[in-house]
Motif scaffolding. Structure first.
Motif, PDB file in Angstrom:
ATOM      1  N   SER A   5      25.390  42.717  50.579  1.00 29.91           N
ATOM      2  CA  SER A   5      26.516  42.818  51.497  1.00 29.91           C
ATOM      3  C   SER A   5      27.706  43.424  50.781  1.00 29.91           C
ATOM      4  N   LEU A   6      28.685  43.777  51.559  1.00 32.94           N
ATOM      5  CA  LEU A   6      29.898  44.356  51.003  1.00 32.94           C
ATOM      6  C   LEU A   6      30.540  43.392  50.023  1.00 32.94           C
ATOM      7  N   LYS A   7      30.528  42.116  50.394  1.00 31.64           N
ATOM      8  CA  LYS A   7      31.187  41.113  49.579  1.00 31.64           C
ATOM      9  C   LYS A   7      30.567  41.044  48.187  1.00 31.64           C
ATOM     10  N   SER A   8      29.259  40.973  48.135  1.00 26.87           N
ATOM     11  CA  SER A   8      28.620  40.806  46.824  1.00 26.87           C
ATOM     12  C   SER A   8      28.747  42.071  45.987  1.00 26.87           C
ATOM     13  N   ARG A   9      28.658  43.234  46.671  1.00 29.68           N
ATOM     14  CA  ARG A   9      28.797  44.478  45.916  1.00 29.68           C
ATOM     15  C   ARG A   9      30.183  44.564  45.299  1.00 29.68           C
ATOM     16  N   PHE A  10      31.171  44.270  46.122  1.00 25.26           N
ATOM     17  CA  PHE A  10      32.531  44.320  45.618  1.00 25.26           C
ATOM     18  C   PHE A  10      32.717  43.307  44.513  1.00 25.26           C
ATOM     19  N   ALA A  11      32.167  42.115  44.683  1.00 22.27           N
ATOM     20  CA  ALA A  11      32.383  41.060  43.689  1.00 22.27           C
ATOM     21  C   ALA A  11      31.805  41.458  42.339  1.00 22.27           C
ATOM     22  N   THR A  12      30.593  41.993  42.353  1.00 24.76           N
ATOM     23  CA  THR A  12      29.987  42.355  41.070  1.00 24.76           C
ATOM     24  C   THR A  12      30.775  43.457  40.376  1.00 24.76           C
ATOM     25  N   ARG A  13      31.134  44.468  41.182  1.00 25.50           N
ATOM     26  CA  ARG A  13      31.877  45.578  40.565  1.00 25.50           C
ATOM     27  C   ARG A  13      33.216  45.105  40.016  1.00 25.50           C
ATOM     28  N   PHE A  14      33.882  44.295  40.780  1.00 22.10           N
ATOM     29  CA  PHE A  14      35.208  43.870  40.390  1.00 22.10           C
ATOM     30  C   PHE A  14      35.149  42.974  39.159  1.00 22.10           C
ATOM     31  N   LEU A  15      34.168  42.087  39.121  1.00 19.74           N
ATOM     32  CA  LEU A  15      34.063  41.207  37.960  1.00 19.74           C
ATOM     33  C   LEU A  15      33.762  41.992  36.698  1.00 19.74           C
ATOM     34  N   ARG A  16      32.923  43.010  36.863  1.00 19.92           N
ATOM     35  CA  ARG A  16      32.645  43.851  35.708  1.00 19.92           C
ATOM     36  C   ARG A  16      33.914  44.504  35.199  1.00 19.92           C
ATOM     37  N   ALA A  17      34.693  45.044  36.116  1.00 22.99           N
ATOM     38  CA  ALA A  17      35.940  45.693  35.718  1.00 22.99           C
ATOM     39  C   ALA A  17      36.905  44.693  35.114  1.00 22.99           C
ATOM     40  N   LEU A  18      36.942  43.502  35.672  1.00 25.72           N
ATOM     41  CA  LEU A  18      37.840  42.474  35.141  1.00 25.72           C
ATOM     42  C   LEU A  18      37.490  42.117  33.705  1.00 25.72           C
ATOM     43  N   THR A  19      36.200  41.945  33.462  1.00 28.83           N
ATOM     44  CA  THR A  19      35.821  41.613  32.087  1.00 28.83           C
ATOM     45  C   THR A  19      36.224  42.732  31.135  1.00 28.83           C
ATOM     46  N   GLN A  20      36.081  43.958  31.600  1.00 23.41           N
ATOM     47  CA  GLN A  20      36.502  45.073  30.749  1.00 23.41           C
ATOM     48  C   GLN A  20      37.990  45.003  30.450  1.00 23.41           C
ATOM     49  N   ILE A  21      38.767  44.701  31.480  1.00 23.90           N
ATOM     50  CA  ILE A  21      40.213  44.665  31.284  1.00 23.90           C
ATOM     51  C   ILE A  21      40.594  43.519  30.364  1.00 23.90           C
ATOM     52  N   HIS A  22      39.979  42.377  30.552  1.00 24.41           N
ATOM     53  CA  HIS A  22      40.325  41.233  29.715  1.00 24.41           C
ATOM     54  C   HIS A  22      39.825  41.387  28.296  1.00 24.41           C
ATOM     55  N   ALA A  23      38.864  42.283  28.139  1.00 19.43           N
ATOM     56  CA  ALA A  23      38.309  42.451  26.794  1.00 19.43           C
ATOM     57  C   ALA A  23      39.277  43.170  25.874  1.00 19.43           C
ATOM     58  N   ARG A  24      40.145  43.993  26.483  1.00 17.30           N
ATOM     59  CA  ARG A  24      41.077  44.711  25.599  1.00 17.30           C
ATOM     60  C   ARG A  24      42.159  43.759  25.152  1.00 17.30           C
ATOM     61  N   LYS A  25      42.366  43.680  23.839  1.00 16.09           N
ATOM     62  CA  LYS A  25      43.390  42.783  23.306  1.00 16.09           C
ATOM     63  C   LYS A  25      44.679  43.568  23.123  1.00 16.09           C
ATOM     64  N   PRO A  26      45.696  43.276  23.880  1.00 21.94           N
ATOM     65  CA  PRO A  26      46.941  44.017  23.689  1.00 21.94           C
ATOM     66  C   PRO A  26      47.700  43.498  22.472  1.00 21.94           C
ATOM     67  N   ILE A  27      48.713  44.228  22.160  1.00 24.63           N
ATOM     68  CA  ILE A  27      49.475  43.881  20.955  1.00 24.63           C
ATOM     69  C   ILE A  27      50.242  42.585  21.180  1.00 24.63           C
ATOM     70  N   CYS A  28      51.066  42.599  22.235  1.00 15.23           N
ATOM     71  CA  CYS A  28      51.774  41.362  22.562  1.00 15.23           C
ATOM     72  C   CYS A  28      51.419  40.987  23.985  1.00 15.23           C
ATOM     73  N   PRO A  29      50.611  40.003  24.104  1.00 18.38           N
ATOM     74  CA  PRO A  29      50.018  39.735  25.404  1.00 18.38           C
ATOM     75  C   PRO A  29      50.991  39.253  26.472  1.00 18.38           C
ATOM     76  N   SER A  30      52.104  38.639  26.070  1.00 15.17           N
ATOM     77  CA  SER A  30      52.939  38.048  27.097  1.00 15.17           C
ATOM     78  C   SER A  30      54.187  38.857  27.397  1.00 15.17           C
ATOM     79  N   SER A  31      54.247  40.025  26.883  1.00 12.01           N
ATOM     80  CA  SER A  31      55.442  40.809  27.186  1.00 12.01           C
ATOM     81  C   SER A  31      55.382  41.287  28.628  1.00 12.01           C
ATOM     82  N   PRO A  32      56.502  41.458  29.222  1.00 11.59           N
ATOM     83  CA  PRO A  32      56.495  41.883  30.635  1.00 11.59           C
ATOM     84  C   PRO A  32      55.814  43.223  30.845  1.00 11.59           C
ATOM     85  N   THR A  33      55.991  44.106  29.885  1.00 10.12           N
ATOM     86  CA  THR A  33      55.333  45.406  30.026  1.00 10.12           C
ATOM     87  C   THR A  33      53.841  45.241  30.138  1.00 10.12           C
ATOM     88  N   GLU A  34      53.349  44.435  29.216  1.00  5.66           N
ATOM     89  CA  GLU A  34      51.919  44.272  29.178  1.00  5.66           C
ATOM     90  C   GLU A  34      51.396  43.606  30.438  1.00  5.66           C
TER      91      GLU A  34
END
Lengths: 165, 432
Positions: A5-34
């Motif tokens: 279904s649309l829901k599951s397709r979207f969920a899998t894709r989005f979770l994959r992208a989320l893990t990718q985004i969270h995997a990058r460690k920024p320099i200062c994680p809590s700055s407003p820019t970041e």
């Protein structure tokens, strides 16, 4: 739950992208820019995965992807002028098309009042890619867009709830 | 279309396959039309006329043209392929004739001929009439096993005998010319219509000569429309468009909650607000899922105009939402921005909001800003999952998820600014 279904397709894709985004460690994680950057990235990932998960190719999915690509290209590449120019050209064309469509609809659409056509312009701004469509297709696209947005919101809420616990 | 008349003359009972396709079309359409039986056994021949012509008038050209498929069944007539055409007409007659009173049903040859003409004109637009009666007459007489066909053939022969081909042509042309305006206007033929037809039939011969040349082309374009509606192709297209729009609006109404169903314009407003609301929710949710750092600082950048109005009334302050420019210590730029925003606010709050958003700023009530600043002071040294908790504590409530907390913040800005009252709003927003 329906695996295709649309829901599951979207969920899998989005979770994959989320893990990718969270995997990058920024320099200062809590700055407003970041934080802001991450927000933009997450939203872009949500929109992109939504646009990709749709089975039937719709106008608004193409517009969403195009916007995202042009934005990301505009940030990274140095040569933004050509992109901006092409974007302006496309905007001009869509505006011209919209004027044409408006005139044709107003001449032929006496059944639909003028007030309705005026608010249709607002709808056109909201729905991505809605500028160059006639009113009938615009309503169709809006229905599909609303359906996909509700799916997106539901899935994201579930994920947020899951991660907050 | 011209060779058709000649061909029709050439072949009599056995129609060649080239001709059969449109006739199959006719048969299928006739079957479709027959599905609405409309016959009244006790009617006089005037009513007969009305009854026969009423389903004809009630269908439009689109109905006739669309079923280009082979005939579904041959149940109404002989399986012989050659008799398709008269089967069509025969079955029509059978449906509408008086039961058993075949002789009495077709009272006069003239009216029967006129009925025939009407059917011909409906089914075979633009064809030459000359060939038709000959084939029909011959096929009718050729031993079809329906009484109707025989009567058909006989009644049909009589006008043929009257004046030969020329009069048939003129009769047809005149009838088509005279009948079309009448049929276009009404769906169900009432009694008052019958004298019209009698009158038109009477004046057929008079009118025929004048309009004989034009009419073969005209029936092609005419459309039998419903009662009270024009046959102009523009208005038909317009009607189709309106119907499509109406069904799309209905589909949208089901998607959008709070469907008033009253007014199209208000429904559109509802749809627009709902789309805006959904887009806002996506933004908020994507902000809340940053997994750690406070979702507080990059607050909602875009707010609805009424929320902006409330914020302005509540003595809004500008909360800096960084856009990548880390130099937040520019007081000059802040004051300049403030003046600009104040100027914009006077004319249009929406544009003020957009201006702020372009700068990466947002507007909120002062009370909220103080609450957030205290929260951000706490969250300067966050642990991974605890970023959102100080905000919860400062709110004094206990929503169960970051999404709830952010939504409560946002709905507070929208409402009266009171944080306690916003819980219900948040609850209603996030858990519909």
């Amino acid at each position: 739950m329906n695996p295709s279904s649309l829901k599951s397709r979207f969920a899998t894709r989005f979770l994959r992208a989320l893990t990718q985004i969270h995997a990058r460690k920024p320099i200062c994680p809590s700055s407003p820019t970041e934080i802001f950057r991450r927000y933009r990235r997450i939203k872009a990932a949500a929109d992109k995965s939504m646009a990709y998960s749709v089975r039937s190719r719709r106008t608004w999915t193409g517009a969403v992807l195009w916007k995202l690509r042009s934005r990301s290209c505009g940030r990274r590449s140095v040569k933004t002028s050509t992109l901006v120019k092409s974007q302006q050209a496309i905007e001009k064309k869509t505006r011209h098309e919209k004027q044409n469509k408006n005139t044709t609809t107003t001449t032929g659409g006496h059944g639909v009042g003028f007030g309705v056509e005026a608010t249709a312009s607002e709808l056109r701004e909201l729905v991505p890619g809605g500028e160059a469509m006639d009113y009938c297709n615009l309503l169709d696209e809006t229905a599909h867009y609303i359906k996909c947005l509700t799916t997106q919101v539901k899935v994201m809420k579930k994920i947020a709830d899951f991660y907050s616990l | 279309m011209q060779p058709c008349s000649r061909e029709m003359q050439a072949m009599n009972p056995l129609l060649n396959p080239a001709q059969q396709l449109p006739l199959q079309d006719l048969q299928s359409t006739a079957h479709q039309q027959i599905q609405n039986p409309h016959f009244d056994p006790t009617a006089s021949h005037d009513d007969f006329l009305e009854q026969m012509l009423s389903p004809l008038s009630s269908c439009s050209w689109s109905d006739l043209k669309s079923p280009w498929d082979p005939p579904k069944s041959d149940e109404t007539g002989p399986p012989n392929v050659g008799f398709h055409y008269d089967e069509v007409l025969a079955s029509k007659l059978r449906q509408h004739q008086i039961n058993g009173g075949d002789g009495g049903g077709v009272s006069s040859p003239a009216t029967a001929a006129i009925k025939m003409m009407a059917q011909q004109q409906m089914m075979l637009p633009g064809r030459g009439v000359a060939g038709m009666p000959l084939s029909l007459g011959s096929s009718g007489a050729a031993g079809s096993h329906h009484q109707n066909d025989i009567i058909y053939g006989s009644s049909f022969k009589s006008p043929n005998q009257q004046g030969g081909e020329g009069s048939m042509q003129s009769l047809y042309n005149g009838f088509s010319d005279g009948s079309l305006p009448g049929t276009n206007q009404t769906q169900h033929f009432q009694h008052p219509q019958a004298p019209n037809f009698g009158a038109t039939a009477g004046t057929v011969m008079n009118q025929s000569q004048a309009s004989g040349s034009m009419t073969p082309a005209q029936p092609k374009q005419r459309v039998r429309a419903r009662r009270g509606q024009a046959t102009d192709p523009h208005s038909i297209a317009e009607r189709l468009r309106r119907e499509r729009i109406a069904e799309r609006m209905k589909a949208l109404q089901e998607l959008v909650p709070n469907a008033n169903k009253t007014d199209k314009a208000s429904m559109l407003d509802e749809i627009i607000d709902y789309v805006k609301f959904l887009q806002l929710q996506v933004k908020v949710l994507s902000m809340s899922r940053l997994g750690g750092a406070a979702a507080v600082a990059p607050l909602v950048a875009e707010m609805p105009s009424e929320g902006g109005g409330d914020c302005a009334n509540g003595g809004g302050s500008i909360h800096r939402n960084s856009n990548g420019n880390q130099t937040s210590a520019d007081n000059d730029s802040v004051t300049v921005t403030e003046h600009q925003v104040a100027k914009l606010m006077e004319e249009d709050v929406g544009s003020a909001m957009q201006y702020l958003q372009g700068k990466g700023l947002c507007l909120m009530p002062i009370s909220l800003a103080t609450a957030i600043s205290t929260a951000t002071c706490h969250s300067r040294n966050p642990n991974k999952g605890g970023g959102s908790h100080p905000l919860l504590q400062s709110n004094g409530e206990g929503p169960s998820s970051p999404s709830m907390s952010v939504l409560s913040v946002q709905s507070a800005t929208r409402g009266n600014g009171g944080l306690d009252g916003s819980v219900k709003d948040a609850a209603s927003v996030s858990k519909p």
